[in-house]
Scaffold this motif. Structure first.
Motif, PDB file in Angstrom:
ATOM      1  N   LEU A 146      38.063  19.836  32.045  1.00  0.00           N
ATOM      2  CA  LEU A 146      37.489  18.983  31.153  1.00  0.00           C
ATOM      3  C   LEU A 146      36.985  19.091  29.569  1.00  0.00           C
ATOM      4  O   LEU A 146      37.480  18.476  28.918  1.00  0.00           O
ATOM      5  CB  LEU A 146      36.396  18.469  31.842  1.00  0.00           C
ATOM      6  N   ASN A 147      36.984  20.295  30.304  1.00  0.00           N
ATOM      7  CA  ASN A 147      36.699  21.480  29.100  1.00  0.00           C
ATOM      8  C   ASN A 147      37.858  21.375  27.189  1.00  0.00           C
ATOM      9  O   ASN A 147      37.331  20.698  26.250  1.00  0.00           O
ATOM     10  CB  ASN A 147      36.130  22.888  28.550  1.00  0.00           C
ATOM     11  N   PRO A 148      38.808  21.910  27.893  1.00  0.00           N
ATOM     12  CA  PRO A 148      39.540  21.432  27.410  1.00  0.00           C
ATOM     13  C   PRO A 148      40.613  20.238  27.198  1.00  0.00           C
ATOM     14  O   PRO A 148      40.947  19.291  25.903  1.00  0.00           O
ATOM     15  CB  PRO A 148      41.328  21.965  28.170  1.00  0.00           C
ATOM     16  N   LEU A 149      40.325  19.644  28.199  1.00  0.00           N
ATOM     17  CA  LEU A 149      40.721  18.258  27.782  1.00  0.00           C
ATOM     18  C   LEU A 149      39.719  17.160  26.815  1.00  0.00           C
ATOM     19  O   LEU A 149      40.021  16.610  26.066  1.00  0.00           O
ATOM     20  CB  LEU A 149      40.468  16.817  29.002  1.00  0.00           C
ATOM     21  N   LEU A 150      38.269  17.820  26.770  1.00  0.00           N
ATOM     22  CA  LEU A 150      37.666  17.235  26.143  1.00  0.00           C
ATOM     23  C   LEU A 150      37.983  17.483  24.589  1.00  0.00           C
ATOM     24  O   LEU A 150      37.928  16.313  23.369  1.00  0.00           O
ATOM     25  CB  LEU A 150      36.417  17.753  26.052  1.00  0.00           C
ATOM     26  N   LEU A 151      38.315  18.692  24.002  1.00  0.00           N
ATOM     27  CA  LEU A 151      39.030  19.037  22.776  1.00  0.00           C
ATOM     28  C   LEU A 151      39.965  18.588  22.145  1.00  0.00           C
ATOM     29  O   LEU A 151      40.650  17.824  21.044  1.00  0.00           O
ATOM     30  CB  LEU A 151      39.675  20.584  22.849  1.00  0.00           C
ATOM     31  N   LEU A 152      40.964  18.217  23.237  1.00  0.00           N
ATOM     32  CA  LEU A 152      43.016  17.426  22.783  1.00  0.00           C
ATOM     33  C   LEU A 152      42.269  16.032  22.666  1.00  0.00           C
ATOM     34  O   LEU A 152      42.998  15.771  22.381  1.00  0.00           O
ATOM     35  CB  LEU A 152      43.575  17.989  24.175  1.00  0.00           C
TER      36      LEU A 152
END
Length: 355
Positions: free
Chosen positions: A288-294
Motif C-alpha cells: 500500500l505504501n507505493p500505491l499511496l504515492l503513485l
C-alpha cells in the motif's frame, strides 16, 4: 474563523501527511540542502498552480469536487470518463487517512509498550476516527491544530540534535520525492480545500485571497517538519491526537462528497470503511505504501490534463479572476505543460526507485 479554516486545515494535513510519507520516501533524518531546494521549486511551479486549479474548479462548479465533475464535463462537452478522477480522489481520502493512522500507530508503539500489534492499534484508531467524524469540524480542526503544534514544538525541545545541513548531488529519484511532497503531502487533488472554502470561493473576490493563505500554510507545515521533526522524536500522544482528529475531519468530508451524489448509505459506508481499514491487514503496508504515492500523483495528473487540455480555454478565466491577463497565461502554461510533464517524470522516478 471561516476564512482561516482552510489554511489551518492545510497546515495540519500537510504536517501529518509528510510525517506519514517521509519514511516511505526515505527522507526521515535527511537534511540535504539540494533536496529541499528542489522541493521549494516544486512548491512554486507545481503546488501553487495546482492550488489555483483546485479552487478555480470549485468556484466554477460551486459545489464539492465529486459532484462538480458532472457539470464540468458537460460544460466542456467531454466524455463522462473524466469523472473517474473524482471517484479516485474521494476514495483516496479514507485510503490516505488509513496510512496516517498506521503511521501514528507505529510512532506510538515505538515509544511505548502495549500488548497490541500495530495493525490492531490502527484498527482501533480507525474506529475512533469514524466515531469522531460526526463531531463538528471546528472542534476537530482545533484538536488537530493543537496536536500538530505540540508535536512540532516538543520534537524540537525534547528530541536529539538533528544532523547538520549539507549539499549533496541531485539524483533523479529526488524529483519524484519532491513532487510527492509538493502535491500529495500537501493534500492537493482531493478537493478538500475547495470543499472547506465554498463560502469564500462563491464570492466575486480575487481567487488569490483564498489560494495564497492555503499555499503558505502548506509551505510552513513542510518547513516545520524539515527543520524540527525530520530527525527528532515525534511525541506519540500529541501525534496520535492530531492524526485521529485530522483523519476524522477527512472522513467527514469524504462522506459529504459521497452523500451529495445521493448514494445509498451502504455504498457510502463501504467507500469509506474499506479503503480505511485495508491498512489494518497485517503485512499489506509494503504494497500500500507505493500505491499511496503513485495514486496521489495520478489524481493530480488527470486533473492537470483535464483542466489544461479538455476544458474550454474560457471556462476558468472568469473563475480565477486574475488582475492581469499575463498571470492567467502563465498559469495555463503551467497546468497544460509543466504540471503533466513534471508529474510524469515524478512517476517514472518513483517507479524506478521501487525496483
Amino acid at each position: 474563523m471561516s476564512r482561516w479554516f482552510a489554511p489551518l486545515m492545510a497546515f495540519c494535513l500537510s504536517f501529518l501527511i509528510i510525517a506519514t510519507l517521509a519514511p516511505m520516501l526515505g527522507i526521515q533524518g535527511e537534511r540535504q540542502i539540494d533536496f529541499w531546494l528542489l522541493w521549494l521549486v516544486s512548491m512554486v511551479v507545481l503546488a501553487l498552480p495546482f492550488s489555483y486549479l483546485e479552487i478555480a474548479l470549485t468556484r466554477r462548479a460551486k459545489t464539492t469536487a465529486l459532484q462538480a465533475l458532472s457539470g464540468l464535463t458537460r460544460d466542456a462537452d467531454a466524455s463522462p470518463k473524466w469523472r473517474v478522477v473524482g471517484w479516485l480522489a474521494v476514495i483516496f481520502i479514507p485510503f490516505l487517512a488509513g496510512g496516517i493512522l498506521l503511521r501514528s500507530s507505529e510512532v506510538l508503539l515505538s515509544q511505548h509498550t502495549f500488548a497490541l500489534s500495530t495493525n490492531v492499534l490502527m484498527a482501533g484508531l480507525g474506529i475512533l476516527a469514524l466515531l469522531l467524524s460526526f463531531v463538528a469540524r471546528p472542534v476537530l480542526l482545533l484538536l488537530a491544530t493543537i496536536g500538530v503544534l505540540v508535536s512540532a514544538i516538543l520534537a524540537n525541545v525534547l528530541g536529539e540534535p538533528a544532523q547538520s545541513w549539507q549539499m549533496t548531488p541531485i539524483e533523479f529519484k529526488e524529483w519524484g520525492y519532491a513532487t510527492v511532497l509538493a502535491l500529495v503531502a500537501t493534500g492537493l487533488g482531493m478537493g478538500l480545500y475547495g470543499q472547506s472554502s465554498l463560502a469564500q470561493v462563491k464570492n466575486k473576490e480575487v481567487v488569490s485571497k483564498t489560494v495564497l493563505p492555503i499555499w503558505v500554510a502548506q509551505l510552513l507545515a513542510v518547513l516545520a517538519f524539515a527543520f524540527f521533526s525530520v530527525q527528532m522524536l515525534i511525541p506519540a500522544v500529541a501525534f496520535i491526537v492530531s492524526a485521529v482528529a485530522a483523519t476524522a475531519f477527512m472522513l467527514q468530508m469524504a462522506r459529504e462528497q459521497l452523500a451529495q451524489r445521493q448514494l445509498s448509505i451502504v455504498i457510502q459506508a463501504l467507500a469509506v470503511i474499506v479503503p480505511l481499514f485495508i491498512w489494518a491487514v497485517p503485512g499489506i503496508n509494503s504494497l500500500l505504501n507505493p500505491l499511496l504515492l503513485l495514486w496521489g500523483l495520478i489524481i493530480a495528473l488527470i486533473y492537470a490534463v483535464f483542466v489544461g487540455w479538455v476544458m474550454k480555454i474560457s471556462h476558468l478565466r472568469k473563475a480565477l479572476n486574475f488582475s492581469n491577463e499575463a498571470f492567467y497565461n502563465v498559469w495555463r502554461i503551467a497546468v497544460r505543460v509543466v504540471l503533466p510533464l513534471a508529474i510524469i517524470l515524478a512517476l517514472a522516478a518513483l517507479i524506478g526507485s521501487l525496483r
